[in-house]
Design a protein around this motif. Structure first.
Motif, PDB file in Angstrom:
ATOM      1  N   GLY A 180       0.810  -1.207   0.000  1.00 48.92           N
ATOM      2  CA  GLY A 180       0.000   0.000   0.000  1.00 48.92           C
ATOM      3  C   GLY A 180       0.848   1.263   0.000  1.00 48.92           C
ATOM      4  N   ALA A 181       1.919   1.262   0.790  1.00 47.51           N
ATOM      5  CA  ALA A 181       2.812   2.426   0.811  1.00 47.51           C
ATOM      6  C   ALA A 181       3.500   2.624  -0.531  1.00 47.51           C
ATOM      7  CB  ALA A 181       3.848   2.255   1.923  1.00 47.51           C
ATOM      8  N   LEU A 182       3.914   1.539  -1.166  1.00 42.69           N
ATOM      9  CA  LEU A 182       4.564   1.646  -2.466  1.00 42.69           C
ATOM     10  C   LEU A 182       3.594   2.131  -3.540  1.00 42.69           C
ATOM     11  CD1 LEU A 182       6.761  -1.581  -2.383  1.00 42.69           C
ATOM     12  CD2 LEU A 182       7.572   0.787  -2.339  1.00 42.69           C
ATOM     13  N   MET A 183       2.351   1.666  -3.487  1.00 47.22           N
ATOM     14  CA  MET A 183       1.353   2.149  -4.446  1.00 47.22           C
ATOM     15  C   MET A 183       1.164   3.654  -4.321  1.00 47.22           C
ATOM     16  SD  MET A 183      -1.624  -0.749  -4.279  1.00 47.22           S
ATOM     17  CE  MET A 183      -1.269  -2.484  -4.569  1.00 47.22           C
ATOM     18  N   ALA A 184       1.015   4.132  -3.086  1.00 48.05           N
ATOM     19  CA  ALA A 184       0.836   5.564  -2.879  1.00 48.05           C
ATOM     20  C   ALA A 184       2.071   6.339  -3.339  1.00 48.05           C
ATOM     21  CB  ALA A 184       0.553   5.840  -1.400  1.00 48.05           C
ATOM     22  N   PHE A 185       3.246   5.814  -3.075  1.00 48.58           N
ATOM     23  CA  PHE A 185       4.485   6.489  -3.477  1.00 48.58           C
ATOM     24  C   PHE A 185       4.591   6.593  -4.996  1.00 48.58           C
ATOM     25  CE2 PHE A 185       8.970   5.792  -4.779  1.00 48.58           C
ATOM     26  CZ  PHE A 185       9.460   7.043  -4.437  1.00 48.58           C
ATOM     27  N   PHE A 186       4.370   5.482  -5.691  1.00 50.13           N
ATOM     28  CA  PHE A 186       4.493   5.491  -7.152  1.00 50.13           C
ATOM     29  C   PHE A 186       3.447   6.411  -7.794  1.00 50.13           C
ATOM     30  CE2 PHE A 186       6.510   1.043  -6.996  1.00 50.13           C
ATOM     31  CZ  PHE A 186       7.781   1.601  -7.021  1.00 50.13           C
ATOM     32  N   LEU A 187       2.229   6.393  -7.277  1.00 48.82           N
ATOM     33  CA  LEU A 187       1.191   7.241  -7.849  1.00 48.82           C
ATOM     34  C   LEU A 187       1.497   8.716  -7.629  1.00 48.82           C
ATOM     35  CD1 LEU A 187      -1.531   7.491  -9.269  1.00 48.82           C
ATOM     36  CD2 LEU A 187      -2.642   7.274  -7.037  1.00 48.82           C
ATOM     37  N   CYS A 188       1.926   9.073  -6.417  1.00 55.07           N
ATOM     38  CA  CYS A 188       2.248  10.478  -6.132  1.00 55.07           C
ATOM     39  C   CYS A 188       3.423  10.959  -6.972  1.00 55.07           C
ATOM     40  CB  CYS A 188       2.552  10.646  -4.649  1.00 55.07           C
ATOM     41  SG  CYS A 188       1.106  10.457  -3.567  1.00 55.07           S
ATOM     42  N   VAL A 189       4.432  10.117  -7.162  1.00 51.19           N
ATOM     43  CA  VAL A 189       5.576  10.516  -7.984  1.00 51.19           C
ATOM     44  C   VAL A 189       5.136  10.786  -9.409  1.00 51.19           C
ATOM     45  CG1 VAL A 189       7.725   9.681  -9.012  1.00 51.19           C
ATOM     46  CG2 VAL A 189       7.314   9.393  -6.578  1.00 51.19           C
ATOM     47  N   ARG A 190       4.288   9.936  -9.944  1.00 54.06           N
ATOM     48  CA  ARG A 190       3.834  10.125 -11.320  1.00 54.06           C
ATOM     49  C   ARG A 190       3.016  11.401 -11.463  1.00 54.06           C
ATOM     50  NH1 ARG A 190       3.665   6.605 -15.634  1.00 54.06           N
ATOM     51  NH2 ARG A 190       2.233   7.195 -17.283  1.00 54.06           N
ATOM     52  N   ARG A 191       2.189  11.712 -10.481  1.00 47.53           N
ATOM     53  CA  ARG A 191       1.361  12.903 -10.572  1.00 47.53           C
ATOM     54  C   ARG A 191       2.181  14.175 -10.351  1.00 47.53           C
ATOM     55  NH1 ARG A 191      -0.640  10.427 -13.230  1.00 47.53           N
ATOM     56  NH2 ARG A 191      -2.477   9.129 -13.057  1.00 47.53           N
ATOM     57  N   ILE A 192       3.148  14.145  -9.468  1.00 47.96           N
ATOM     58  CA  ILE A 192       3.933  15.347  -9.180  1.00 47.96           C
ATOM     59  C   ILE A 192       4.815  15.711 -10.359  1.00 47.96           C
ATOM     60  CG2 ILE A 192       5.800  16.263  -7.733  1.00 47.96           C
ATOM     61  CD1 ILE A 192       4.588  14.681  -5.415  1.00 47.96           C
ATOM     62  N   GLU A 193       5.413  14.718 -11.016  1.00 50.64           N
ATOM     63  CA  GLU A 193       6.407  14.994 -12.048  1.00 50.64           C
ATOM     64  C   GLU A 193       5.919  14.684 -13.450  1.00 50.64           C
ATOM     65  OE1 GLU A 193      10.125  13.214 -11.158  1.00 50.64           O
ATOM     66  OE2 GLU A 193      10.459  14.513  -9.445  1.00 50.64           O
ATOM     67  N   GLN A 194       4.611  14.574 -13.639  1.00 52.16           N
ATOM     68  CA  GLN A 194       4.108  14.318 -14.976  1.00 52.16           C
ATOM     69  C   GLN A 194       4.064  15.619 -15.774  1.00 52.16           C
ATOM     70  OE1 GLN A 194       0.159  12.857 -14.678  1.00 52.16           O
ATOM     71  NE2 GLN A 194      -0.734  14.791 -14.097  1.00 52.16           N
ATOM     72  N   ASP A 195       4.000  15.488 -17.092  1.00 55.05           N
ATOM     73  CA  ASP A 195       3.845  16.639 -17.969  1.00 55.05           C
ATOM     74  C   ASP A 195       2.443  17.213 -17.814  1.00 55.05           C
ATOM     75  OD1 ASP A 195       6.397  16.377 -18.943  1.00 55.05           O
ATOM     76  OD2 ASP A 195       5.787  14.991 -20.532  1.00 55.05           O
ATOM     77  N   PRO A 196       2.282  18.529 -17.983  1.00 56.11           N
ATOM     78  CA  PRO A 196       0.947  19.117 -17.841  1.00 56.11           C
ATOM     79  C   PRO A 196      -0.059  18.547 -18.837  1.00 56.11           C
ATOM     80  CG  PRO A 196       2.648  20.816 -17.792  1.00 56.11           C
ATOM     81  CD  PRO A 196       3.324  19.536 -18.195  1.00 56.11           C
ATOM     82  N   ASP A 197       0.389  18.195 -20.058  1.00 55.59           N
ATOM     83  CA  ASP A 197      -0.532  17.678 -21.066  1.00 55.59           C
ATOM     84  C   ASP A 197      -0.959  16.250 -20.788  1.00 55.59           C
ATOM     85  OD1 ASP A 197      -0.347  20.068 -22.376  1.00 55.59           O
ATOM     86  OD2 ASP A 197       1.247  19.396 -23.735  1.00 55.59           O
ATOM     87  N   GLU A 198      -0.302  15.591 -19.828  1.00 56.09           N
ATOM     88  CA  GLU A 198      -0.620  14.194 -19.555  1.00 56.09           C
ATOM     89  C   GLU A 198      -1.811  14.059 -18.625  1.00 56.09           C
ATOM     90  OE1 GLU A 198       1.571  10.172 -17.880  1.00 56.09           O
ATOM     91  OE2 GLU A 198       2.547  12.112 -17.704  1.00 56.09           O
ATOM     92  N   ALA A 199      -2.096  15.078 -17.830  1.00 57.77           N
ATOM     93  CA  ALA A 199      -3.126  14.970 -16.799  1.00 57.77           C
ATOM     94  C   ALA A 199      -4.496  14.641 -17.348  1.00 57.77           C
ATOM     95  CB  ALA A 199      -3.169  16.262 -15.976  1.00 57.77           C
ATOM     96  N   PRO A 200      -4.971  15.252 -18.442  1.00 54.59           N
ATOM     97  CA  PRO A 200      -6.317  14.932 -18.901  1.00 54.59           C
ATOM     98  C   PRO A 200      -6.464  13.544 -19.502  1.00 54.59           C
ATOM     99  CG  PRO A 200      -5.601  17.074 -19.708  1.00 54.59           C
ATOM    100  CD  PRO A 200      -4.397  16.359 -19.189  1.00 54.59           C
ATOM    101  N   ARG A 201      -5.376  12.846 -19.748  1.00 51.16           N
ATOM    102  CA  ARG A 201      -5.475  11.533 -20.386  1.00 51.16           C
ATOM    103  C   ARG A 201      -5.774  10.495 -19.327  1.00 51.16           C
ATOM    104  NH1 ARG A 201      -0.424  10.354 -23.976  1.00 51.16           N
ATOM    105  NH2 ARG A 201      -1.760   8.569 -24.443  1.00 51.16           N
ATOM    106  N   LEU A 202      -7.004  10.057 -19.309  1.00 51.07           N
ATOM    107  CA  LEU A 202      -7.463   9.180 -18.234  1.00 51.07           C
ATOM    108  C   LEU A 202      -6.865   7.797 -18.312  1.00 51.07           C
ATOM    109  CD1 LEU A 202      -9.424   9.741 -15.934  1.00 51.07           C
ATOM    110  CD2 LEU A 202     -11.132   8.438 -17.160  1.00 51.07           C
ATOM    111  N   GLU A 203      -6.353   7.399 -19.487  1.00 51.21           N
ATOM    112  CA  GLU A 203      -5.798   6.061 -19.593  1.00 51.21           C
ATOM    113  C   GLU A 203      -4.422   5.961 -18.960  1.00 51.21           C
ATOM    114  OE1 GLU A 203      -4.607   8.182 -23.388  1.00 51.21           O
ATOM    115  OE2 GLU A 203      -6.304   8.054 -22.014  1.00 51.21           O
ATOM    116  N   LEU A 204      -3.801   7.097 -18.592  1.00 54.97           N
ATOM    117  CA  LEU A 204      -2.497   7.069 -17.955  1.00 54.97           C
ATOM    118  C   LEU A 204      -2.679   7.186 -16.452  1.00 54.97           C
ATOM    119  CD1 LEU A 204      -0.486   9.404 -20.340  1.00 54.97           C
ATOM    120  CD2 LEU A 204      -0.484   6.919 -20.260  1.00 54.97           C
ATOM    121  N   ILE A 205      -1.984   6.360 -15.706  1.00 52.72           N
ATOM    122  CA  ILE A 205      -2.102   6.385 -14.252  1.00 52.72           C
ATOM    123  C   ILE A 205      -0.717   6.491 -13.631  1.00 52.72           C
ATOM    124  CG2 ILE A 205      -2.045   3.878 -13.962  1.00 52.72           C
ATOM    125  CD1 ILE A 205      -4.052   4.268 -11.697  1.00 52.72           C
TER     126      ILE A 205
END
Length: 205
Positions: A180-205
């Motif tokens: 559970g901790a690793l899931m939260a860590f990986f998800l937060c890292v992807r959201r913090i450092e993702q490109d701005p254009d990637e956010a609306p693409r729902l197929e990317l997690i």
């Protein structure tokens, strides 16, 4: 191939002009697409996540190897030696729990979980974006539940010993809060450092 000092004829000039035009169009298309050098470099958190993922993959490979070896030895002992060891089944069962929980975190890191986005992608962009962040909130909430209640379950299991190995059940149950901790860590890292254009693409997690 002619190597004379005479200038090229009209046919050769047209071929050269076409090649130059093709290269120019290709360069323009590459520039319009962002070019190969315009990709966002990975940040510090992404590099840490990559290291964690690398060692997790190595650990999962080792666990799978030991799991298969234990099952093979159990089958050999049961049907060839007529004396199946009792610890092999227990080790394989606990390793299966760890591989499943840790593997789910690694799959989340690489967006490998099964998803159906046909209906979602048909929604208007504002609704897709709202659903995008709602999904992340649900995933983080589930990860928090795994950490909180999983650790409580591990503490309760620590009061019991396994029949064959005689180790505390704390260690098999510990896979739940760690995943559970690793899931939260990986998800937060992807959201913090993702490109701005990637956010609306729902197929990317």
């Amino acid at each position: 191939m002619a190597v004379s000092g005479q200038p090229p004829g009209p046919a050769a000039e047209s071929i050269l002009a076409g090649s130059a035009a093709g290269r120019g169009a290709g360069s323009a298309a590459a520039d319009a697409a962002g070019g190969p050098n315009t990709a966002r470099p990975p940040g510090r958190l992404s590099r840490w996540a990559d290291r964690v993922e690398f060692w997790m993959n190595a650990l999962l490979a080792l666990m799978l190897f030991v799991l298969v070896a234990c099952l093979c030895w159990q089958v050999y002992g049961r049907y060839v030696l007529n004396d199946a060891p009792g610890w092999t089944e227990e080790v394989a069962r606990f390793l299966m729990v760890w591989v499943t929980m840790l593997g789910s975190a690694v799959v989340l890191r690489r967006n490998g979980h099964i998803e159906v986005t046909a209906l979602v992608m048909a929604l208007p962009r504002p609704l897709r974006l709202a659903l995008f962040w709602l999904r992340d909130a649900v995933v983080l909430a589930c990860a928090g539940v795994l950490v909180w209640y999983g650790y409580g379950l591990a503490e309760i299991g620590g009061q019991r010993l396994t029949p064959a190995l005689e180790i505390r059940m704390y260690w098999p149950f510990l896979a739940i809060p760690i995943s559970g901790a690793l899931m939260a860590f990986f998800l937060c890292v992807r959201r913090i450092e993702q490109d701005p254009d990637e956010a609306p693409r729902l197929e990317l997690i």
